[in-house]
Design an enzyme around this catalytic site. Structure first.
Site, PDB file in Angstrom:
ATOM      1  N   HIS A  32       0.836  -1.200   0.000  1.00 19.64           N
ATOM      2  CA  HIS A  32       0.000   0.000   0.000  1.00 19.64           C
ATOM      3  C   HIS A  32       0.868   1.246   0.000  1.00 19.64           C
ATOM      4  O   HIS A  32       1.992   1.230   0.508  1.00 19.64           O
ATOM      5  CB  HIS A  32      -0.965   0.025   1.193  1.00 19.64           C
ATOM      6  CG  HIS A  32      -0.291  -0.167   2.514  1.00 19.64           C
ATOM      7  ND1 HIS A  32       0.078  -1.402   2.999  1.00 19.64           N
ATOM      8  CD2 HIS A  32       0.113   0.724   3.448  1.00 19.64           C
ATOM      9  CE1 HIS A  32       0.667  -1.266   4.172  1.00 19.64           C
ATOM     10  NE2 HIS A  32       0.705   0.019   4.469  1.00 19.64           N
ATOM     11  N   HIS A  57       0.754   5.114   1.340  1.00 18.06           N
ATOM     12  CA  HIS A  57       0.060   6.097   2.174  1.00 18.06           C
ATOM     13  C   HIS A  57       0.058   7.427   1.433  1.00 18.06           C
ATOM     14  O   HIS A  57       1.103   7.867   0.928  1.00 18.06           O
ATOM     15  CB  HIS A  57       0.813   6.335   3.486  1.00 18.06           C
ATOM     16  CG  HIS A  57       0.889   5.162   4.399  1.00 18.06           C
ATOM     17  ND1 HIS A  57       0.170   5.079   5.565  1.00 18.06           N
ATOM     18  CD2 HIS A  57       1.624   4.018   4.330  1.00 18.06           C
ATOM     19  CE1 HIS A  57       0.463   3.937   6.183  1.00 18.06           C
ATOM     20  NE2 HIS A  57       1.346   3.281   5.453  1.00 18.06           N
TER      21      HIS A  57
END
Ligand code: 5GP
Ligand code: ZN
Length: 153
Positions: A114, A116
């Site tokens: 992922h 951020h």
């Protein structure tokens, strides 16, 4: 540049059936989704560093950026870049950070790739950011603004 696939130690490693982000992708866990297509998903961080802190992930389970091919890495960051514009507009921020942790040593807590997207206001420049305590209503309100911004642009 292509090298031998490498693994990074992460005691948070899990199979996709137990992975929190895979479970969000499958709709088994709730999340404040702001963007979704057939390959990527973006949703608000449940424990954000700033209002609008968003996570952008490939839907396919992979632990670190090394589990993705170059094309998909490019697409992930292009998606994160588009999402960042809406996050900044929706929050009135003046800048944003991309943070992308790989491996336990780098503080990767969720072992599903992922990026951020952390919006930052000018008055927060240079400050150490702490996790905020936001209510579900505050998260929902921010997510709605980000979705609206994405829909406009
Ligand atoms: P990492 O340290 O792995 O780069 O970041 C993982 C992020 O995922 C953390 O900022 C954490 O607050 C967030 N997170 C962990 N569990 C959940 C969850 O169930 N839902 C959402 N929306 N975010 C989560
Ligand atoms: Zn996963």
């Amino acid at each position: 540049m292509k090298g031998t696939p490498k693994r990074l130690h992460n005691s948070a490693s899990v199979a996709p059936d137990k992975c929190v982000f895979c479970r969000i992708v499958r709709g088994e866990l709730p999340a404040e989704k702001v963007y979704e297509d057939d390959r990527y998903i973006a949703f608000l961080d449940i424990n954000p560093f700033s209002r609008g802190h968003t996570l952008v992930s490939p839907k396919a389970h992979g632990e670190t950026i090394w589990d993705m091919d170059e094309h998909d890495i490019g697409e992930l960051f292009m998606t994160a870049s588009e999402v960042s514009k809406a996050v900044v507009e929706a929050t009135g921020a003046d800048g944003f950070r991309f943070v992308q942790n790989n491996g336990e040593a780098a503080n990767q807590v969720v072992a599903h790739v992922h990026v951020h997207v952390i919006p930052i206001a000018m008055h927060e420049k240079g400050k150490v950011m702490d996790r905020l305590k936001l209510t579900p209503e505050q998260l929902a309100e921010t997510a709605k603004k980000i979705r609206e911004s994405l829909a406009r642009n």
